[in-house]
Design a protein around this motif. Structure first.
Motif, PDB file in Angstrom:
ATOM      1  N   LYS A  12       0.817  -1.213   0.000  1.00  0.00           N
ATOM      2  CA  LYS A  12       0.000   0.000   0.000  1.00  0.00           C
ATOM      3  C   LYS A  12       0.856   1.272   0.000  1.00  0.00           C
ATOM      4  N   GLY A  13       2.150   1.110  -0.264  1.00  0.00           N
ATOM      5  CA  GLY A  13       3.026   2.273  -0.417  1.00  0.00           C
ATOM      6  C   GLY A  13       3.257   3.073   0.841  1.00  0.00           C
ATOM      7  N   CYS A  14       3.271   2.428   1.986  1.00  0.00           N
ATOM      8  CA  CYS A  14       3.431   3.148   3.252  1.00  0.00           C
ATOM      9  C   CYS A  14       4.865   3.624   3.487  1.00  0.00           C
ATOM     10  N   SER A  15       5.820   3.072   2.779  1.00  0.00           N
ATOM     11  CA  SER A  15       7.257   3.390   2.830  1.00  0.00           C
ATOM     12  C   SER A  15       7.955   2.994   4.133  1.00  0.00           C
ATOM     13  N   LEU A  16       7.313   2.195   4.968  1.00  0.00           N
ATOM     14  CA  LEU A  16       7.974   1.710   6.183  1.00  0.00           C
ATOM     15  C   LEU A  16       9.183   0.856   5.830  1.00  0.00           C
ATOM     16  N   CYS A  17       9.080   0.073   4.770  1.00  0.00           N
ATOM     17  CA  CYS A  17      10.192  -0.772   4.343  1.00  0.00           C
ATOM     18  C   CYS A  17      11.381   0.066   3.889  1.00  0.00           C
ATOM     19  N   ALA A  18      11.122   1.117   3.154  1.00  0.00           N
ATOM     20  CA  ALA A  18      12.195   1.985   2.655  1.00  0.00           C
ATOM     21  C   ALA A  18      12.925   2.652   3.818  1.00  0.00           C
ATOM     22  N   ARG A  19      12.195   3.043   4.838  1.00  0.00           N
ATOM     23  CA  ARG A  19      12.816   3.671   6.003  1.00  0.00           C
ATOM     24  C   ARG A  19      13.592   2.670   6.851  1.00  0.00           C
ATOM     25  N   ALA A  20      13.172   1.398   6.823  1.00  0.00           N
ATOM     26  CA  ALA A  20      13.833   0.366   7.626  1.00  0.00           C
ATOM     27  C   ALA A  20      15.109  -0.164   6.979  1.00  0.00           C
ATOM     28  N   CYS A  21      15.263   0.015   5.694  1.00  0.00           N
ATOM     29  CA  CYS A  21      16.404  -0.556   4.966  1.00  0.00           C
ATOM     30  C   CYS A  21      17.699   0.216   5.251  1.00  0.00           C
ATOM     31  N   PRO A  22      18.710  -0.467   5.809  1.00  0.00           N
ATOM     32  CA  PRO A  22      19.969   0.225   6.112  1.00  0.00           C
ATOM     33  C   PRO A  22      20.782   0.572   4.864  1.00  0.00           C
ATOM     34  N   LYS A  23      20.492  -0.057   3.745  1.00  0.00           N
ATOM     35  CA  LYS A  23      21.232   0.185   2.504  1.00  0.00           C
ATOM     36  C   LYS A  23      20.462   1.061   1.508  1.00  0.00           C
ATOM     37  N   GLN A  24      19.297   1.558   1.903  1.00  0.00           N
ATOM     38  CA  GLN A  24      18.483   2.442   1.047  1.00  0.00           C
ATOM     39  C   GLN A  24      18.176   1.806  -0.311  1.00  0.00           C
ATOM     40  N   ILE A  25      17.767   0.543  -0.289  1.00  0.00           N
ATOM     41  CA  ILE A  25      17.521  -0.211  -1.511  1.00  0.00           C
ATOM     42  C   ILE A  25      16.107  -0.006  -2.045  1.00  0.00           C
ATOM     43  N   LEU A  26      15.167   0.253  -1.168  1.00  0.00           N
ATOM     44  CA  LEU A  26      13.770   0.352  -1.581  1.00  0.00           C
ATOM     45  C   LEU A  26      13.294   1.795  -1.625  1.00  0.00           C
ATOM     46  N   GLU A  27      12.410   2.045  -2.588  1.00  0.00           N
ATOM     47  CA  GLU A  27      11.712   3.328  -2.617  1.00  0.00           C
ATOM     48  C   GLU A  27      10.337   3.111  -3.232  1.00  0.00           C
ATOM     49  N   ILE A  28       9.474   4.068  -3.039  1.00  0.00           N
ATOM     50  CA  ILE A  28       8.112   3.974  -3.556  1.00  0.00           C
ATOM     51  C   ILE A  28       8.115   4.377  -5.032  1.00  0.00           C
ATOM     52  N   SER A  29       7.504   3.555  -5.845  1.00  0.00           N
ATOM     53  CA  SER A  29       7.457   3.802  -7.286  1.00  0.00           C
ATOM     54  C   SER A  29       6.639   5.052  -7.590  1.00  0.00           C
ATOM     55  N   ARG A  30       7.113   5.824  -8.516  1.00  0.00           N
ATOM     56  CA  ARG A  30       6.355   6.996  -8.964  1.00  0.00           C
ATOM     57  C   ARG A  30       5.530   6.678 -10.198  1.00  0.00           C
ATOM     58  N   ASP A  31       5.897   5.604 -10.901  1.00  0.00           N
ATOM     59  CA  ASP A  31       5.261   5.279 -12.176  1.00  0.00           C
ATOM     60  C   ASP A  31       4.207   4.182 -12.093  1.00  0.00           C
ATOM     61  N   LYS A  32       4.370   3.243 -11.176  1.00  0.00           N
ATOM     62  CA  LYS A  32       3.466   2.094 -11.094  1.00  0.00           C
ATOM     63  C   LYS A  32       2.322   2.369 -10.128  1.00  0.00           C
ATOM     64  N   LEU A  33       1.186   1.777 -10.435  1.00  0.00           N
ATOM     65  CA  LEU A  33       0.032   1.751  -9.534  1.00  0.00           C
ATOM     66  C   LEU A  33      -0.467   0.315  -9.463  1.00  0.00           C
ATOM     67  N   ASN A  34      -0.862  -0.130  -8.278  1.00  0.00           N
ATOM     68  CA  ASN A  34      -1.454  -1.463  -8.197  1.00  0.00           C
ATOM     69  C   ASN A  34      -2.970  -1.353  -8.370  1.00  0.00           C
ATOM     70  N   ALA A  35      -3.671  -2.460  -8.262  1.00  0.00           N
ATOM     71  CA  ALA A  35      -5.113  -2.485  -8.495  1.00  0.00           C
ATOM     72  C   ALA A  35      -5.894  -1.619  -7.503  1.00  0.00           C
ATOM     73  N   LYS A  36      -5.331  -1.385  -6.330  1.00  0.00           N
ATOM     74  CA  LYS A  36      -5.994  -0.558  -5.317  1.00  0.00           C
ATOM     75  C   LYS A  36      -5.658   0.920  -5.454  1.00  0.00           C
TER      76      LYS A  36
END
Length: 69
Positions: A12-36
């Motif tokens: 759901k794009g909450c970005s908790l995973c991106a903030r938890a990653c010590p290597k800054q590997i994840l970010e929220i997509s600007r181009d993709k949308l899921n079904a919700k």
């Protein structure tokens, strides 16, 4: 080698995973949308992953899986 799998339909794009990653590997997509209508997380530098699984443990929707190959 580490494989990062994100179930984009559960994310759901909450970005908790991106903030938890010590290597800054994840970010929220600007181009993709899921079904919700959410912008899902995506790995931007997966080869830097150290398989700590902080992102997977932090995800409230259990949308992330980390596997060693």
């Amino acid at each position: 080698m580490v494989r990062i799998t994100i179930n984009e339909e559960l994310c759901k794009g909450c970005s908790l995973c991106a903030r938890a990653c010590p290597k800054q590997i994840l970010e929220i997509s600007r181009d993709k949308l899921n079904a919700k209508g959410y912008h899902p997380a995506e790995p931007v530098n997966p080869e830097a992953c150290i398989a700590c699984a902080s992102c997977a443990r932090t995800c409230p929707d259990v949308a992330i899986r980390i596997e060693r190959e």
